[in-house]
Scaffold this motif. Structure first.
Motif, PDB file in Angstrom:
ATOM      1  N   UNK A   1     108.990  23.171  62.514  1.00 58.26           N
ATOM      2  CA  UNK A   1     107.684  23.765  62.692  1.00 58.26           C
ATOM      3  C   UNK A   1     107.393  23.869  64.189  1.00 58.26           C
ATOM      4  N   UNK A   2     106.767  24.951  64.570  1.00 60.56           N
ATOM      5  CA  UNK A   2     106.393  25.131  65.958  1.00 60.56           C
ATOM      6  C   UNK A   2     105.075  24.404  66.233  1.00 60.56           C
ATOM      7  N   UNK A   3     104.741  24.237  67.510  1.00 65.54           N
ATOM      8  CA  UNK A   3     103.571  23.462  67.916  1.00 65.54           C
ATOM      9  C   UNK A   3     102.280  23.933  67.245  1.00 65.54           C
ATOM     10  N   UNK A   4     102.032  25.230  67.239  1.00 64.48           N
ATOM     11  CA  UNK A   4     100.793  25.735  66.634  1.00 64.48           C
ATOM     12  C   UNK A   4     100.715  25.387  65.151  1.00 64.48           C
ATOM     13  N   UNK A   5     101.844  25.466  64.461  1.00 65.16           N
ATOM     14  CA  UNK A   5     101.874  25.123  63.035  1.00 65.16           C
ATOM     15  C   UNK A   5     101.593  23.638  62.830  1.00 65.16           C
ATOM     16  N   UNK A   6     102.190  22.801  63.666  1.00 69.13           N
ATOM     17  CA  UNK A   6     101.988  21.355  63.553  1.00 69.13           C
ATOM     18  C   UNK A   6     100.520  21.027  63.756  1.00 69.13           C
ATOM     19  N   UNK A   7      99.921  21.582  64.805  1.00 67.11           N
ATOM     20  CA  UNK A   7      98.529  21.277  65.120  1.00 67.11           C
ATOM     21  C   UNK A   7      97.557  21.867  64.101  1.00 67.11           C
ATOM     22  N   UNK A   8      97.949  22.923  63.425  1.00 68.50           N
ATOM     23  CA  UNK A   8      97.067  23.545  62.434  1.00 68.50           C
ATOM     24  C   UNK A   8      97.160  22.872  61.066  1.00 68.50           C
ATOM     25  N   UNK A   9      98.314  22.280  60.743  1.00 72.24           N
ATOM     26  CA  UNK A   9      98.497  21.771  59.380  1.00 72.24           C
ATOM     27  C   UNK A   9      98.761  20.266  59.300  1.00 72.24           C
ATOM     28  N   UNK A  10      99.657  19.768  60.102  1.00 66.48           N
ATOM     29  CA  UNK A  10     100.087  18.373  59.988  1.00 66.48           C
ATOM     30  C   UNK A  10      99.203  17.434  60.794  1.00 66.48           C
ATOM     31  N   UNK A  11      98.891  17.810  62.012  1.00 66.53           N
ATOM     32  CA  UNK A  11      98.119  16.940  62.913  1.00 66.53           C
ATOM     33  C   UNK A  11      97.010  17.753  63.573  1.00 66.53           C
ATOM     34  N   UNK A  12      95.891  17.937  62.899  1.00 60.44           N
ATOM     35  CA  UNK A  12      94.816  18.745  63.488  1.00 60.44           C
ATOM     36  C   UNK A  12      94.062  17.999  64.586  1.00 60.44           C
ATOM     37  N   UNK A  13      94.736  17.799  65.693  1.00 59.57           N
ATOM     38  CA  UNK A  13      94.156  17.152  66.864  1.00 59.57           C
ATOM     39  C   UNK A  13      94.372  18.081  68.052  1.00 59.57           C
ATOM     40  N   UNK A  14      93.743  17.774  69.176  1.00 59.43           N
ATOM     41  CA  UNK A  14      93.929  18.578  70.377  1.00 59.43           C
ATOM     42  C   UNK A  14      95.384  18.465  70.824  1.00 59.43           C
ATOM     43  N   UNK A  15      95.905  19.529  71.396  1.00 60.23           N
ATOM     44  CA  UNK A  15      97.332  19.511  71.773  1.00 60.23           C
ATOM     45  C   UNK A  15      97.623  18.450  72.828  1.00 60.23           C
TER      46      UNK A  15
ATOM     47  N   UNK B   1     112.460  26.757  73.989  1.00 57.61           N
ATOM     48  CA  UNK B   1     111.789  26.633  72.699  1.00 57.61           C
ATOM     49  C   UNK B   1     112.096  25.290  72.065  1.00 57.61           C
ATOM     50  N   UNK B   2     111.096  24.748  71.389  1.00 54.88           N
ATOM     51  CA  UNK B   2     111.307  23.503  70.647  1.00 54.88           C
ATOM     52  C   UNK B   2     110.489  23.550  69.368  1.00 54.88           C
ATOM     53  N   UNK B   3     110.857  22.707  68.424  1.00 54.61           N
ATOM     54  CA  UNK B   3     110.168  22.650  67.142  1.00 54.61           C
ATOM     55  C   UNK B   3     110.364  21.260  66.556  1.00 54.61           C
ATOM     56  N   UNK B   4     109.587  20.959  65.542  1.00 50.83           N
ATOM     57  CA  UNK B   4     109.689  19.673  64.862  1.00 50.83           C
ATOM     58  C   UNK B   4     110.279  19.879  63.481  1.00 50.83           C
ATOM     59  N   UNK B   5     111.070  18.898  63.038  1.00 51.40           N
ATOM     60  CA  UNK B   5     111.576  18.909  61.679  1.00 51.40           C
ATOM     61  C   UNK B   5     110.421  18.544  60.743  1.00 51.40           C
ATOM     62  N   UNK B   6     110.254  19.301  59.681  1.00 51.34           N
ATOM     63  CA  UNK B   6     109.198  19.020  58.717  1.00 51.34           C
ATOM     64  C   UNK B   6     109.387  17.625  58.129  1.00 51.34           C
ATOM     65  N   UNK B   7     110.628  17.229  57.890  1.00 54.18           N
ATOM     66  CA  UNK B   7     110.886  15.899  57.320  1.00 54.18           C
ATOM     67  C   UNK B   7     110.393  14.794  58.257  1.00 54.18           C
ATOM     68  N   UNK B   8     110.593  14.958  59.570  1.00 58.14           N
ATOM     69  CA  UNK B   8     110.095  13.972  60.535  1.00 58.14           C
ATOM     70  C   UNK B   8     108.577  13.915  60.524  1.00 58.14           C
ATOM     71  N   UNK B   9     107.943  15.088  60.465  1.00 57.60           N
ATOM     72  CA  UNK B   9     106.487  15.139  60.478  1.00 57.60           C
ATOM     73  C   UNK B   9     105.891  14.509  59.221  1.00 57.60           C
ATOM     74  N   UNK B  10     106.523  14.758  58.079  1.00 55.28           N
ATOM     75  CA  UNK B  10     106.012  14.177  56.838  1.00 55.28           C
ATOM     76  C   UNK B  10     106.183  12.659  56.827  1.00 55.28           C
TER      77      UNK B  10
END
Length: 83
Positions: free
Chosen positions: A1-15, A37-46
């Motif tokens: 997941x990209x940063x905007x996706x993470x902040x919108x769905x997984x961690x709704x906090x300020x960047x 470019x960088x992204x997070x693994x969904x499994x790590x975020x969950x």
């Protein structure tokens, strides 16, 4: 997941808060997917969201439940996101 996706769905906090947690080791670090470019693994975020992420620094441990960063219903299989 990209940063905007993470902040919108997984961690709704300020960047800034999110990156502070990543730098402190209390949230997963992104993986490189290209030269700038960088992204997070969904499994790590969950895992992080469920409190199962191996924290490297226990100081200022973020609690996803207290930030309102609960799993979106569509990730748990209950329903699809509403437009």
């Amino acid at each position: 997941m990209r940063e905007k996706q993470v902040l919108a769905t997984i961690a709704p906090v300020h960047r800034t808060t999110w990156w502070r947690w990543v730098k402190a080791g209390t949230a997963p670090k992104p993986i490189s997917i290209g030269p700038r470019s960088s992204a997070w693994r969904l499994s790590d975020l969950l895992l992080w969201q469920q409190g199962q992420w191996p924290v490297t620094n226990k100081k200022d441990l973020p609690n996803p439940a207290s930030t309102g960063a609960g799993a979106p219903k569509y990730l748990s299989g209950d329903t699809q996101p509403q437009p």
